[in-house]
Design an enzyme around this catalytic site. Sequence first.
Site, mmCIF file in Angstrom:
data_model
loop_
_atom_site.group_PDB
_atom_site.id
_atom_site.type_symbol
_atom_site.label_atom_id
_atom_site.label_comp_id
_atom_site.label_asym_id
_atom_site.label_seq_id
_atom_site.Cartn_x
_atom_site.Cartn_y
_atom_site.Cartn_z
ATOM 1 N N VAL A 12 38.149 34.719 79.083
ATOM 2 C CA VAL A 12 38.898 35.885 78.607
ATOM 3 C C VAL A 12 38.778 35.879 77.088
ATOM 4 O O VAL A 12 39.270 34.959 76.429
ATOM 5 C CB VAL A 12 40.384 35.824 79.028
ATOM 6 C CG1 VAL A 12 41.124 37.055 78.540
ATOM 7 C CG2 VAL A 12 40.499 35.669 80.540
ATOM 8 N N GLN A 18 34.703 33.035 68.596
ATOM 9 C CA GLN A 18 35.541 34.060 69.238
ATOM 10 C C GLN A 18 36.491 33.388 70.236
ATOM 11 O O GLN A 18 36.054 32.787 71.228
ATOM 12 C CB GLN A 18 34.715 35.138 69.959
ATOM 13 C CG GLN A 18 35.494 36.387 70.313
ATOM 14 C CD GLN A 18 35.962 37.167 69.068
ATOM 15 O OE1 GLN A 18 35.527 36.904 67.941
ATOM 16 N NE2 GLN A 18 36.863 38.113 69.265
ATOM 17 N N LEU A 19 37.747 33.530 69.907
ATOM 18 C CA LEU A 19 38.761 32.900 70.756
ATOM 19 C C LEU A 19 38.561 33.284 72.217
ATOM 20 O O LEU A 19 38.505 34.467 72.542
ATOM 21 C CB LEU A 19 40.159 33.320 70.305
ATOM 22 C CG LEU A 19 41.298 32.704 71.115
ATOM 23 C CD1 LEU A 19 41.405 31.210 70.855
ATOM 24 C CD2 LEU A 19 42.618 33.400 70.809
ATOM 25 N N HIS A 20 38.436 32.282 73.047
ATOM 26 C CA HIS A 20 38.247 32.576 74.469
ATOM 27 C C HIS A 20 39.037 31.603 75.332
ATOM 28 O O HIS A 20 39.090 30.415 75.068
ATOM 29 C CB HIS A 20 36.760 32.555 74.850
ATOM 30 C CG HIS A 20 36.034 31.302 74.487
ATOM 31 N ND1 HIS A 20 35.592 31.034 73.194
ATOM 32 C CD2 HIS A 20 35.647 30.241 75.241
ATOM 33 C CE1 HIS A 20 34.970 29.873 73.174
ATOM 34 N NE2 HIS A 20 35.001 29.358 74.398
ATOM 35 N N LEU A 21 39.641 32.189 76.343
ATOM 36 C CA LEU A 21 40.424 31.408 77.307
ATOM 37 C C LEU A 21 39.528 31.096 78.504
ATOM 38 O O LEU A 21 38.916 31.990 79.080
ATOM 39 C CB LEU A 21 41.631 32.240 77.768
ATOM 40 C CG LEU A 21 42.466 31.657 78.910
ATOM 41 C CD1 LEU A 21 43.299 30.481 78.411
ATOM 42 C CD2 LEU A 21 43.383 32.731 79.509
#
Length: 734
Positions: free
Chosen positions: A577, A633-636
């Site tokens: 995400v 890029q921040l990703h979950l």
Amino acid sequence: MMESMEIDREKAPSTGEEKKETKPIVVVLVGLPGSGKSTLCDEVMRISSRPWARVCQCLSVAATALKDGKSVFIDRCNIDREQRADFLKLGGQQTEKHAVVLDHPAKLCISRSVKRTGHEGNLQGGKAAAVVNQMVPKKELPKLSEGFDRITFCHDERDVKEAVNVYGSLGPLDSSFWLFWTEEVRCQDSTRDNEFLKKVDPSGKAGSEPTVCQKSIPNELSVGEDTVLQRTKMDSGALEVGKSNELDITSTSGGNSADSIPTLAFPSISTADFQFNLEKASDIIVEKVEEFISRIGKARLVLVDLSQGSKILSLVKTKAAQKNIDSNKFFTFVGDITRLHSQRGLHCNVIANAANWRLKPGGGGVNAAIFKAAGSALEIATKEKAVSLSPGKSVIVPLSSSSPLFTREGVTHVIHVLGPNMNPMRPDCLKDDYVQGCKILREAYSSLFEGFVSIVRSHGLASIHNSGRPLESGGFQEVIPTNDDQKAKREADYESENNKKYKGLRRDLKSGASSSMDEEKNQDKSVNMTKSWASWAQALHDVAMHPNKHKNVVLEISDDVLVMNDAYPKAQRHLLVLVRVDGLDSIADIRREHIPLLKTMHAVGLKWAVKFLNENKSLSFRLGYHSVPSMRQLHLHVISQDFDSNHLKNKKHWNSFTTPFFLDSVDVIKELEDVGRVTLKDDKCLAMELRCHRCRSAHPNIPRLKAHISSCQAPFSADLLQNGRLVSSTGTDC
DNA sequence: GTTCTAGAAC
DNA sequence: GTTCTAGAAC
């Protein structure tokens, strides 16, 4: 040997329910003349109800004895590997192979051999001294790699006595309980054999403490027998490692089953300092055990007392036997409740404390011992839950992973329980009012067992909606586990040094720890401005910024986030995400103001996890962030916990999802709410040894690890089962 | 993040 | 000999 044993163990994992096969044992005694081998045999054979044969030289005699169902002592010096080799072939796989090393000083052996008379080999007098001296340099201590399942070292008479007790107490039908080692452990940074005995660390942190081997107990424990698992030098293996070089602790037949059975160890309440009548107390214990035993599933209750001659244990075991209480689920046990695992091989994830009303350390007895053993962590955690306790009540306290009771004994919860006081020297004495006393004692056990049930249940109930909390609150003061453990664990761990991807720019992961928020942000900004990512690390950023160019990979998109499959999934299901905001490269950039965004990411990730669960109920998921991601890029990550993927190829892959490097989304959000920033883990975690994410067993390489995890069904750690860290269909309505 | 590969480990 | 890791390049 490490290999074959490990393989064997995995071939035949013990579920804890299966019937243990009883095999004859070949005990190869190893020791100089005069070391006491024959005496040991004689002693064991004198007290044992198991049929034994003592064989000095002849292989065929030993083979015949084994065929007759006897266990066999090989009573010769067996001083080197070669001498032992043939005896290790005896009986093939149908026998267990043990070595008992009588490692007394040569001087002592010489003096004994010189003095003795009537020795079978006529090795006595002056001749003996010469023979012993000749043998000393040839002495080669046995290793598991020779084919032994178990090696016991005896350095003094106490050790010998213990070994005699161990073998002597083995009944004809008993499996040798010590074979059920739970975890093979291996030094993190070395593959040298002599370092295969590092401490088993339930927290998964790199071991730094002395060696402790884990073992568990058999299901055959009888209520009629207080069980004392003999402490041998293997239990305190560190002192032996140097000598044995390869004191491995794997098993040929054992699984990790018994260790994974939730077990409550509890002392008799009120019968010590509070002087409750033992007859009445034992009736109540048995009554309450009987009441709860059907509610604890496969879990176990164990009444523990330090003293072998304990009257209360004796009364309880007799009464429990009369009531035919399942001895697999309830038994009595002699041992120090704070050292059941390290000293007695009994793993109890929960222990009860006979607390005082102020829930304070001291006072002697169990209470003092538990507080002392648990360290300040228990005091602090207790204080958070309650400041006092009423008679008949209990309080559950999750134990921080920083507590020695957690790391050494694997205790995850302490339940403080306060019983009635019949001692006029103590406050609130009931005098002789046993009507009231019995009532309160019943309440105390009900509350204690209820608390244990709630822990067991909450562990069995991985929640989808953060509902992994106790279901019932009988008499206990309910305690909802928090993420304090994780936090403490993280804080205790090593902080970052640098990140290679940032091309030489150091970034202190603990930045701002002592500075104000504003300063932090400025610092971060300045770092961010100069930070650069390698071109290959920009892929996710590109997707987030230009989703139209990547329509083929985008599964869902909103103003804030987008969902895509990981290009190289490390499990059956592995989603990312992504935030769509520019400037949020990783979790290090996240501050309190981003909480709503992170909650959105979590909600979206959870939605997909639930969707996958509806398709395949056997999966379970974790949602979280890499402390130091490789990709910008921040990703979950939303990743199923099967880790069944060809893309999972190396240690970094594994450890990035199974060590504290992986920050559960729920914890990240909680920490942001609490302190406004997230404590990260540096990439030292990625170099940690390979451990199964379920049973925590260590594995030497990725293929072996993968072979193991493909079949490991051990429950997830208590930590993961709390606060919705693990998302699974168990016990949920999805 | 992956791929490639030298060389360590087995 | 093969398997596996770990570091460099991308």
